[in-house]
Write a protein that holds these residues in place. Structure first.
Motif, PDB file in Angstrom:
ATOM      1  N   HIS A 213     -48.583 -69.846 -36.380  1.00 27.63           N
ATOM      2  CA  HIS A 213     -48.532 -71.266 -36.721  1.00 27.63           C
ATOM      3  C   HIS A 213     -47.142 -71.763 -36.333  1.00 27.63           C
ATOM      4  O   HIS A 213     -46.138 -71.341 -36.909  1.00 27.63           O
ATOM      5  CB  HIS A 213     -48.772 -71.482 -38.221  1.00 27.63           C
ATOM      6  CG  HIS A 213     -50.114 -71.002 -38.693  1.00 27.63           C
ATOM      7  ND1 HIS A 213     -51.237 -71.787 -38.681  1.00 27.63           N
ATOM      8  CD2 HIS A 213     -50.497 -69.777 -39.173  1.00 27.63           C
ATOM      9  CE1 HIS A 213     -52.270 -71.105 -39.143  1.00 27.63           C
ATOM     10  NE2 HIS A 213     -51.851 -69.881 -39.456  1.00 27.63           N
ATOM     11  N   GLN A 214     -47.092 -72.647 -35.356  1.00 26.53           N
ATOM     12  CA  GLN A 214     -45.816 -73.181 -34.887  1.00 26.53           C
ATOM     13  C   GLN A 214     -45.783 -74.684 -35.095  1.00 26.53           C
ATOM     14  O   GLN A 214     -46.779 -75.378 -34.866  1.00 26.53           O
ATOM     15  CB  GLN A 214     -45.623 -72.876 -33.392  1.00 26.53           C
ATOM     16  CG  GLN A 214     -45.583 -71.402 -33.063  1.00 26.53           C
ATOM     17  CD  GLN A 214     -45.645 -71.153 -31.561  1.00 26.53           C
ATOM     18  OE1 GLN A 214     -46.039 -72.039 -30.800  1.00 26.53           O
ATOM     19  NE2 GLN A 214     -45.257 -69.961 -31.139  1.00 26.53           N
TER      20      GLN A 214
ATOM     21  N   ILE B 132     -37.157 -78.146 -31.334  1.00 24.47           N
ATOM     22  CA  ILE B 132     -36.800 -77.058 -32.242  1.00 24.47           C
ATOM     23  C   ILE B 132     -37.779 -77.054 -33.396  1.00 24.47           C
ATOM     24  O   ILE B 132     -38.276 -78.121 -33.806  1.00 24.47           O
ATOM     25  CB  ILE B 132     -35.344 -77.218 -32.747  1.00 24.47           C
ATOM     26  CG1 ILE B 132     -34.913 -75.990 -33.534  1.00 24.47           C
ATOM     27  CG2 ILE B 132     -35.191 -78.491 -33.579  1.00 24.47           C
ATOM     28  CD1 ILE B 132     -33.416 -75.987 -33.854  1.00 24.47           C
ATOM     29  N   GLY B 133     -38.095 -75.849 -33.927  1.00 22.64           N
ATOM     30  CA  GLY B 133     -39.048 -75.782 -35.023  1.00 22.64           C
ATOM     31  C   GLY B 133     -39.135 -74.397 -35.622  1.00 22.64           C
ATOM     32  O   GLY B 133     -38.195 -73.584 -35.512  1.00 22.64           O
ATOM     33  N   LEU B 134     -40.265 -74.121 -36.267  1.00 20.79           N
ATOM     34  CA  LEU B 134     -40.501 -72.841 -36.947  1.00 20.79           C
ATOM     35  C   LEU B 134     -41.757 -72.191 -36.392  1.00 20.79           C
ATOM     36  O   LEU B 134     -42.691 -72.868 -35.967  1.00 20.79           O
ATOM     37  CB  LEU B 134     -40.647 -73.071 -38.446  1.00 20.79           C
ATOM     38  CG  LEU B 134     -39.443 -73.629 -39.203  1.00 20.79           C
ATOM     39  CD1 LEU B 134     -39.812 -73.918 -40.646  1.00 20.79           C
ATOM     40  CD2 LEU B 134     -38.259 -72.665 -39.130  1.00 20.79           C
ATOM     41  N   ASP B 135     -41.769 -70.851 -36.444  1.00 20.95           N
ATOM     42  CA  ASP B 135     -42.931 -70.068 -36.002  1.00 20.95           C
ATOM     43  C   ASP B 135     -43.252 -69.061 -37.097  1.00 20.95           C
ATOM     44  O   ASP B 135     -42.387 -68.278 -37.509  1.00 20.95           O
ATOM     45  CB  ASP B 135     -42.602 -69.356 -34.682  1.00 20.95           C
ATOM     46  CG  ASP B 135     -43.830 -68.712 -34.047  1.00 20.95           C
ATOM     47  OD1 ASP B 135     -44.866 -68.598 -34.736  1.00 20.95           O
ATOM     48  OD2 ASP B 135     -43.751 -68.331 -32.868  1.00 20.95           O
ATOM     49  N   TYR B 136     -44.492 -69.107 -37.579  1.00 19.65           N
ATOM     50  CA  TYR B 136     -44.922 -68.198 -38.651  1.00 19.65           C
ATOM     51  C   TYR B 136     -46.022 -67.297 -38.112  1.00 19.65           C
ATOM     52  O   TYR B 136     -47.053 -67.763 -37.626  1.00 19.65           O
ATOM     53  CB  TYR B 136     -45.432 -68.997 -39.846  1.00 19.65           C
ATOM     54  CG  TYR B 136     -46.111 -68.146 -40.901  1.00 19.65           C
ATOM     55  CD1 TYR B 136     -45.426 -67.144 -41.574  1.00 19.65           C
ATOM     56  CD2 TYR B 136     -47.448 -68.365 -41.223  1.00 19.65           C
ATOM     57  CE1 TYR B 136     -46.052 -66.375 -42.537  1.00 19.65           C
ATOM     58  CE2 TYR B 136     -48.088 -67.606 -42.184  1.00 19.65           C
ATOM     59  CZ  TYR B 136     -47.384 -66.603 -42.839  1.00 19.65           C
ATOM     60  OH  TYR B 136     -48.029 -65.845 -43.784  1.00 19.65           O
TER      61      TYR B 136
ATOM     62  N   HIS C 269     -38.003 -71.450 -33.634  1.00 21.26           N
ATOM     63  CA  HIS C 269     -38.775 -71.730 -32.417  1.00 21.26           C
ATOM     64  C   HIS C 269     -38.033 -72.769 -31.583  1.00 21.26           C
ATOM     65  O   HIS C 269     -37.572 -73.798 -32.104  1.00 21.26           O
ATOM     66  CB  HIS C 269     -40.167 -72.255 -32.787  1.00 21.26           C
ATOM     67  CG  HIS C 269     -41.033 -72.551 -31.612  1.00 21.26           C
ATOM     68  ND1 HIS C 269     -41.560 -71.572 -30.816  1.00 21.26           N
ATOM     69  CD2 HIS C 269     -41.460 -73.733 -31.091  1.00 21.26           C
ATOM     70  CE1 HIS C 269     -42.292 -72.130 -29.847  1.00 21.26           C
ATOM     71  NE2 HIS C 269     -42.242 -73.441 -29.999  1.00 21.26           N
ATOM     72  N   LEU C 270     -37.888 -72.500 -30.278  1.00 23.68           N
ATOM     73  CA  LEU C 270     -37.183 -73.392 -29.365  1.00 23.68           C
ATOM     74  C   LEU C 270     -38.097 -73.782 -28.206  1.00 23.68           C
ATOM     75  O   LEU C 270     -38.976 -73.006 -27.802  1.00 23.68           O
ATOM     76  CB  LEU C 270     -35.923 -72.724 -28.811  1.00 23.68           C
ATOM     77  CG  LEU C 270     -34.846 -72.342 -29.831  1.00 23.68           C
ATOM     78  CD1 LEU C 270     -33.742 -71.551 -29.147  1.00 23.68           C
ATOM     79  CD2 LEU C 270     -34.285 -73.589 -30.511  1.00 23.68           C
TER      80      LEU C 270
ATOM     81  N   SER D 213     -41.366 -75.145 -18.062  1.00 25.73           N
ATOM     82  CA  SER D 213     -41.224 -75.171 -19.529  1.00 25.73           C
ATOM     83  C   SER D 213     -40.944 -73.761 -20.026  1.00 25.73           C
ATOM     84  O   SER D 213     -41.365 -72.768 -19.416  1.00 25.73           O
ATOM     85  CB  SER D 213     -42.484 -75.721 -20.194  1.00 25.73           C
ATOM     86  OG  SER D 213     -43.596 -74.896 -19.949  1.00 25.73           O
ATOM     87  N   LEU D 214     -40.236 -73.687 -21.128  1.00 27.78           N
ATOM     88  CA  LEU D 214     -39.902 -72.405 -21.743  1.00 27.78           C
ATOM     89  C   LEU D 214     -39.985 -72.549 -23.255  1.00 27.78           C
ATOM     90  O   LEU D 214     -39.420 -73.484 -23.834  1.00 27.78           O
ATOM     91  CB  LEU D 214     -38.485 -71.965 -21.341  1.00 27.78           C
ATOM     92  CG  LEU D 214     -37.968 -70.674 -21.993  1.00 27.78           C
ATOM     93  CD1 LEU D 214     -38.774 -69.474 -21.509  1.00 27.78           C
ATOM     94  CD2 LEU D 214     -36.479 -70.482 -21.695  1.00 27.78           C
ATOM     95  N   THR D 215     -40.724 -71.644 -23.902  1.00 28.02           N
ATOM     96  CA  THR D 215     -40.772 -71.587 -25.363  1.00 28.02           C
ATOM     97  C   THR D 215     -40.311 -70.199 -25.794  1.00 28.02           C
ATOM     98  O   THR D 215     -40.594 -69.197 -25.124  1.00 28.02           O
ATOM     99  CB  THR D 215     -42.184 -71.857 -25.900  1.00 28.02           C
ATOM    100  OG1 THR D 215     -43.094 -70.902 -25.332  1.00 28.02           O
ATOM    101  CG2 THR D 215     -42.646 -73.260 -25.543  1.00 28.02           C
ATOM    102  N   ALA D 216     -39.625 -70.154 -26.918  1.00 30.62           N
ATOM    103  CA  ALA D 216     -39.119 -68.873 -27.424  1.00 30.62           C
ATOM    104  C   ALA D 216     -39.110 -68.898 -28.941  1.00 30.62           C
ATOM    105  O   ALA D 216     -38.801 -69.935 -29.554  1.00 30.62           O
ATOM    106  CB  ALA D 216     -37.719 -68.598 -26.877  1.00 30.62           C
ATOM    107  N   SER D 217     -39.476 -67.759 -29.549  1.00 26.93           N
ATOM    108  CA  SER D 217     -39.430 -67.604 -31.009  1.00 26.93           C
ATOM    109  C   SER D 217     -38.686 -66.321 -31.329  1.00 26.93           C
ATOM    110  O   SER D 217     -38.933 -65.273 -30.708  1.00 26.93           O
ATOM    111  CB  SER D 217     -40.842 -67.549 -31.598  1.00 26.93           C
ATOM    112  OG  SER D 217     -41.526 -68.754 -31.372  1.00 26.93           O
TER     113      SER D 217
END
Length: 425
Positions: free
Chosen positions: A325-326, A341-345, A356-357, A371-375
């Protein structure tokens, strides 16, 4: 009745019947001639004013909006004022007044399409309102003014706004145009036009009426009131396509984004991507997003997105299940750059919360995006990078765009290469 009388009656009927037919035909021909003469008389008004170019376009618009034909009118007085997107029309005959406000706008259903339509509505004025406008017109000097091409020192240009004024009596028809009177350096005639514009707007509350007309328009495509500026809504779009991966070769991709649905502002999108194989492994990716929450301009806008992922993966020959869940908040900046920017569960056996970025960049000339996502969870870094190349088609095509994408993902040491093809309808 004797035989002689019957015979005489028949002779009279034989003579009268053809005469009656001739008389009826004569009456019909006479009536048609009178009607023709009346129509000819109505069209015999002398046309005065600037009829070089705008007059022809005005006739075309008059027909499209079903406005009154002043040249054929037998009324004592007619007056029409046209602004961009609005026409005010009044008539007087003896002691009767009538009038209407016609709002109109040019509509192109899709951006970059060249076929447009005219949308309009008409508001009938009460007799009292029409009389008030008649008095406004009569108290001004507008009826005595020449068209701007005859007025000394009246400048003309290509942008700005041109006001059209028409008025008639029973013998004459005047057609006049006035280009941007507020740019005429206090020419006396320009002041007369400006005062009339203000008095008409104030008396009929024209700006509020036109704003109400615009609010009721379909929230799609592009609109133009007749000037240089266009107002466009982001077209609702549907992407469909194939999505696959080296370890999960089967799948599909779909997305739908909408600025408006009907008259309701949405400013959101949904994405559904599903990859799977024939052995019971899969990766489900579902996202909903909302944009223009707090900021909406050319240099800065914002968005918020929720992303749910469900995976059953083969990791070291073990069937492993994961749920993510992001949620993130981001900004779209200048030069087609986006950051978030955020959270990843991660649920189930992991129960971890990480940061989360998100980063995004679109390059306009080659028309591709990255695009790039990272947790980050403790010492574990999950990431996914994607490159998307788009090919746009012209407005005549039923397909707007085809995009080819390739992505690499490392999720808890599960590595896979994704590829997709999307068609924008």
């Amino acid at each position: 009745m004797n035989v002689e009388h019957i015979y005489t009656t028949r002779i009279l009927n034989a003579v009268i019947s053809p005469l009656a037919k001739i008389m009826i035909k004569a009456y019909i021909i006479t009536a048609l001639l009178l009607l023709s003469l009346q129509t000819t008389f109505c069209q015999m008004k002398e046309i005065k004013g600037d009829t070089a170019f705008l007059y022809k376009k005005n006739i075309e618009l008059q027909k499209a909006l079903e406005l009154k034909d002043f040249e054929k009118s037998t009324d004592e007085f007619n007056f029409r004022f046209r602004d961009h997107g609005q026409v005010i029309e009044i008539s007087k005959d003896s002691t009767k007044y009538n009038g209407a406000i016609t709002n109109y706008i040019y509509h192109t259903k899709k951006a970059n399409r060249n076929k447009s339509e005219i949308l309009s509505d008409k508001i009938i004025l009460s007799q009292k309102q029409a009389e008030n406008i008649y008095n406004v017109v009569q108290s001004s000097r507008i009826l005595d003014l020449q068209s701007d091409n005859i007025i000394a020192n009246w400048k003309r240009g290509f942008d700005g706004i041109t006001y059209i004024i028409e008025h008639t009596d029973r013998k004459n028809y005047w057609f006049k145009s006035y280009w941007t009177p507020d740019a005429q350096d206090s020419i006396p005639e320009a002041i007369v036009v400006l005062e009339l514009i203000k008095n008409l707007a104030d008396t009929l509350n024209l700006q509020k009426i036109y704003s109400s007309f615009q609010d009721d328009l379909p929230k799609k495509g592009c609109y133009n009131s007749g000037g240089m500026a266009n107002m466009c809504y982001v077209s609702n779009s549907l992407d469909l396509g194939y999505s696959g991966a080296t370890k999960l070769p089967l799948g599909f991709y779909s997305s739908y984004s909408a600025g408006y649905i009907g008259k309701t502002k949405i400013n959101g999108s949904t994405v559904l991507q599903y990859n799977f194989d024939n052995d019971g492994f899969h990766h489900l990716n579902f996202q909903i997003s909302k944009w223009n929450i707090f900021y909406q301009n050319a240099n800065l806008s914002d968005f918020m997105a929720y992303n749910y992922q469900n995976r059953i993966l083969n990791i070291d020959e073990i069937k492993s299940k994961f749920e993510n869940h992001q949620i993130k908040y981001g900004l779209n900046l200048k030069k087609n750059i986006g950051v978030g920017i955020g959270l990843d569960y991660i649920a189930h056996n992991y129960n971890k919360i990480g940061g989360h970025l998100y980063g995004y960049k679109w390059f306009s000339k080659p028309n591709f995006s990255t695009s790039l996502t990272a947790s980050l969870f403790d010492n574990q870094l999950n990431y996914k990078g994607e490159i998307l190349k788009s090919f746009n088609f012209n407005y005549k095509s039923s397909i707007n765009r085809i995009s080819l994408g390739i992505a690499y993902e490392d999720f808890i040491d599960y590595k896979d290469l994704y590829f997709n093809i999307r068609v924008l309808l």
